[in-house]
Design an enzyme around this catalytic site. Structure first.
Site, PDB file in Angstrom:
ATOM      1  N   GLY A   1      15.353 -27.061  -3.485  1.00 27.65           N
ATOM      2  CA  GLY A   1      15.065 -25.645  -3.556  1.00 27.65           C
ATOM      3  C   GLY A   1      14.110 -25.354  -4.689  1.00 27.65           C
ATOM      4  O   GLY A   1      13.733 -26.247  -5.459  1.00 27.65           O
TER       5      GLY A   1
ATOM      6  N   GLY B   1      14.997 -23.346 -10.791  1.00 26.16           N
ATOM      7  CA  GLY B   1      15.835 -22.296 -11.361  1.00 26.16           C
ATOM      8  C   GLY B   1      16.871 -21.719 -10.434  1.00 26.16           C
ATOM      9  O   GLY B   1      17.536 -20.738 -10.789  1.00 26.16           O
ATOM     10  N   THR B   2      17.054 -22.287  -9.244  1.00 27.54           N
ATOM     11  CA  THR B   2      17.993 -21.710  -8.283  1.00 27.54           C
ATOM     12  C   THR B   2      19.417 -22.218  -8.452  1.00 27.54           C
ATOM     13  O   THR B   2      20.316 -21.732  -7.757  1.00 27.54           O
ATOM     14  CB  THR B   2      17.522 -21.982  -6.847  1.00 27.54           C
ATOM     15  OG1 THR B   2      17.218 -23.379  -6.694  1.00 27.54           O
ATOM     16  CG2 THR B   2      16.275 -21.172  -6.531  1.00 27.54           C
TER      17      THR B   2
ATOM     18  N   GLU C   1      -3.388   5.453 -11.314  1.00 21.94           N
ATOM     19  CA  GLU C   1      -1.988   5.197 -10.963  1.00 21.94           C
ATOM     20  C   GLU C   1      -1.409   6.339 -10.128  1.00 21.94           C
ATOM     21  O   GLU C   1      -0.578   6.101  -9.240  1.00 21.94           O
ATOM     22  CB  GLU C   1      -1.159   4.990 -12.230  1.00 21.94           C
ATOM     23  CG  GLU C   1      -1.597   3.819 -13.093  1.00 21.94           C
ATOM     24  CD  GLU C   1      -1.615   2.501 -12.345  1.00 21.94           C
ATOM     25  OE1 GLU C   1      -0.829   2.349 -11.376  1.00 21.94           O
ATOM     26  OE2 GLU C   1      -2.431   1.631 -12.682  1.00 21.94           O
TER      27      GLU C   1
ATOM     28  N   HIS D   1      -2.314   5.678  -6.551  1.00 22.57           N
ATOM     29  CA  HIS D   1      -1.395   4.698  -5.950  1.00 22.57           C
ATOM     30  C   HIS D   1      -0.078   5.365  -5.556  1.00 22.57           C
ATOM     31  O   HIS D   1       0.417   5.198  -4.433  1.00 22.57           O
ATOM     32  CB  HIS D   1      -1.104   3.576  -6.954  1.00 22.57           C
ATOM     33  CG  HIS D   1      -2.185   2.566  -7.082  1.00 22.57           C
ATOM     34  ND1 HIS D   1      -2.799   1.969  -6.010  1.00 22.57           N
ATOM     35  CD2 HIS D   1      -2.764   2.021  -8.193  1.00 22.57           C
ATOM     36  CE1 HIS D   1      -3.699   1.107  -6.434  1.00 22.57           C
ATOM     37  NE2 HIS D   1      -3.698   1.124  -7.766  1.00 22.57           N
TER      38      HIS D   1
END
Length: 668
Positions: A221, A224-225, A444, A447
């Site tokens: 995987g 960090g999993t 922004e 957006h």
């Protein structure tokens, strides 16, 4: 009744610190060094003058200036005369000493007697100080080399004879306190390995139906999993010996050492069977032979061959379970992956929403959280985070709260830590002038307004014009309501339209365009090309994919892309990508022109407050103004389930590569 004196003797011996051979050797060398210095100083008090036989010595003898002398013949055959003169040394006020190298003849004694010089014959005895002085430099050099060599060998192993021994470490339940209760977000993988632990505890339960114990389990995987964490939980739960080793421990510059360590590791496992051996980062030793990936390596291939034979060869080991972890299963040798060696291949993927919440709750036990801290909302805003990322997020939140002198970690600390981990820390030291601040605010706001009004939108989280990290002067952030594994054409077009909102707002308000939309356009182009080439979302080109791409499975990096279509098709693809982008640009332009007053209001509030909540934008779009607290309280029961948020235009900047990869895997 025992004698008290007898009990005291063992007590004294236990309290004594044993003196090591190394300590004794160091003190012995130091003592010899002091003796050598003493001897040199003692011999150096009276200087001995070397002179020639003729004319100096002859003149001194014939003029009566020699007090006495001694004719010496050494064991080596060398002959010389040493003695004292009548004249005194001015420094020591003692008779001056001399030495003359000669060849003794029969006439020498008669000549000395004729001139009245007392003399004697002697042979030198063995001088201990001279022996020490000659041998000490050699002993010092040999001792230094010995200690340097032994120190180097201890760093490699416990000596030269252990160079080919296994470095597997035996873990015990007393030292390892991690259990399955501390593992969350990977329920299916946990069930798979829990079954192995149950088999070791009660094999008859499974053997009654003919079941056999798996020989190997491969955990694979993204980084960090929780692959290594799951292995530690197995060590904490199993009632059998658990050996842990890294794949890099097998790889050495000397051919045959790795294979020897593999054989020794399985010998240890056989002696402690049934047992579990965990090999972390097995891709360091299990790479495919002659695959062209990473080149050939004789030592690694011999080590891999030894591992294959030990796992399932002519003399395979019974009762030894191999658990390995890797994030590069694509480079492993096919012979290593077949049943009989690794019977189970368990994929440990990034946690989903419920898994992230469970992981946060486990890690939150180590920190002091205020009662109002909302971990579920935080889990919604951390899509794509691994277990290690979530642990780091909570640690950052705790450090932030401590820096501010708080008694506990609250939701604001969690939100700020999430934004810091994902987008970078706020850079309030980067001061924008009024023109740039206004430009960023309108960018922004464009957006946010477009994303709020497109079809199948995701709720906004917040908008800010406070610079973060190294790339953003401002950001429009969204939070997913849930984990999504597929995306519709309408939803993706809305994302493209939101990405265009910043550039359209600049052109609409200022009549000019800037470089601020560079990253927006890059991500929009990438997403549009995925829609055309990977997901068949082009009405012009139809349901077809173009270009086979090779990616590192769990690392998400594209290795190569093969162009399996003509130049004419390539031009049509470019034209279709351009059409999608221009269509979304026109839609964003239309939205902002029709809602110019709302755009100005959002931008003005953003310039004033620097940060707006997603709920503020929603109120401006629906009501044309910000609601008071009383009005919000009246609407709260109706909207109690609509407080979510998801990644926005600039959040999409960060997400689009991951989103595209996830959607590509989902589509496949």
């Amino acid at each position: 009744m025992q004698n008290p004196s007898q009990n005291s003797k063992p007590q004294r011996s236990n309290d004594e610190t044993p003196i090591s051979l190394r300590t004794v050797s160091i003190w012995l060398i130091f003592a010899l060094f002091l003796l050598l210095m003493f001897n040199l100083l003692r011999n150096g008090r009276d200087a001995v003058e070397d002179m020639q036989y003729n004319p100096h010595f002859v003149q001194l003898v014939e003029t009566g200036k020699i007090r006495e002398c001694e004719i010496v013949t050494e064991t080596s055959g060398a002959q010389y005369i040493q003695g004292k003169m009548i004249a005194l040394d001015q420094k020591t006020n003692r008779p001056r000493k001399f030495r003359v190298d000669i060849v003794v003849t029969d006439g020498l004694p008669a000549w000395l007697m004729k001139n009245g010089v007392p003399f004697s014959f002697s042979r030198p005895k063995l001088d201990f100080w001279q022996l020490v002085q000659g041998a000490l430099p050699f002993l010092l050099v040999m001792g230094l080399l010995y200690f340097l060599f032994m120190r180097q060998m201890r760093s490699v192993g416990s000596g030269a004879l252990s160079f080919g021994k296994s470095r597997a470490r035996l873990l015990t339940r007393d030292r390892n306190k991690i259990t399955f209760q501390e593992v969350a977000g990977i329920n299916e993988a946990k069930e798979e390995v829990e079954e192995i632990v149950e088999f070791l505890k009660d094999p008859k339960k499974f053997q009654s139906l003919g079941g056999q114990m798996p020989k190997g389990v491969l955990l694979m995987g993204p980084p960090g999993t929780g692959k290594t964490l799951l292995a530690k939980a197995i060590a904490g739960e199993a009632d059998v010996p658990f050996f842990s080793i890294s794949g890099s421990d097998f790889v050495e510059m000397f051919v045959g050492v790795g294979a020897s360590r593999v054989r020794d590791m399985f010998e240890q496992g056989k002696k402690n069977a049934p047992c579990i051996i965990f090999i972390d980062e097995i891709d360091a030793v299990g790479r495919s032979r002659f695959s062209g990936i990473g080149g050939g390596h004789d030592e690694r291939e011999q080590t891999l061959n030894a591992l294959l034979v030990e796992m399932d060869g002519f003399e395979s080991r019974e009762g030894v379970i191999i658990i390995a972890a890797t994030n590069r299963p694509d480079v492993l040798d096919p012979a290593l992956l077949r049943p009989g060696r690794f019977d189970r291949q368990i994929v440990i993927d990034l946690p989903v929403l419920e898994g992230r919440e469970a992981i946060l709750k486990i890690h939150a036990k180590k920190f002091t959280l205020v009662p109002g801290a909302d971990l579920k909302r935080l889990a919604r805003g951390t899509s794509g985070f691994s277990g290690a990322d979530l642990a780091n997020l909570l640690n950052e939140a705790a450090l932030l709260a401590s820096r501010q002198g708080k008694k506990g970690v609250d939701s604001s600390d969690l939100e700020e830590a999430r934004d810091k981990v994902r987008w970078g820390r706020e850079r309030r030291s980067r001061v924008l002038d009024e023109e740039e601040k206004k430009l960023t605010a309108y960018h922004e706001s464009g957006h946010a307004l477009v994303l709020q009004m497109v079809e199948k939108r995701e709720p906004l989280h917040k908008i800010t014009i406070i610079p973060r990290g190294t790339a953003y002067l401002g950001a429009t952030m969204q939070l997913p309501e849930k984990d999504r594994y597929t995306e519709s054409l309408i939803k993706l077009k809305g994302t493209l339209t939101g990405l265009m909102g910043g550039r359209v707002a600049e052109e609409l308000i200022f009549g000019d365009i800037t470089t601020g939309a560079g990253n927006d356009l890059k991500q929009a182009t990438h997403l549009a090309r995925l829609m055309v080439c990977n997901w068949g979302m082009s009405s012009e080109l139809g349901p077809q994919t173009f270009g086979a791409q090779e990616e590192l499975l769990f690392l998400g990096r594209e290795v190569a892309r093969n162009q399996d279509f003509s130049e004419d098709t390539s031009r049509r693809i470019d034209a279709e990508v351009n059409r999608l982008l221009r269509e979304c640009y026109r839609q964003a332009n239309e939205i902002l022109r029709q809602n110019r007053d709302k755009l100005d209001l959002i931008a003005g509030l953003l310039i004033e407050k620097e940060t707006l909540d997603g709920r503020d934008v929603e109120e401006i779009v629906k009501h044309g103004r910000l609601l008071s607290e009383e009005e919000r309280a009246k609407l709260e029961p109706k909207n109690e389930d609509s407080t979510g948020s998801i990644p926005s235009a600039d959040a999409v900047k960060r997400r689009s590569d991951t989103t595209g990869a996830d959607q590509a895997r989902a589509a496949d």
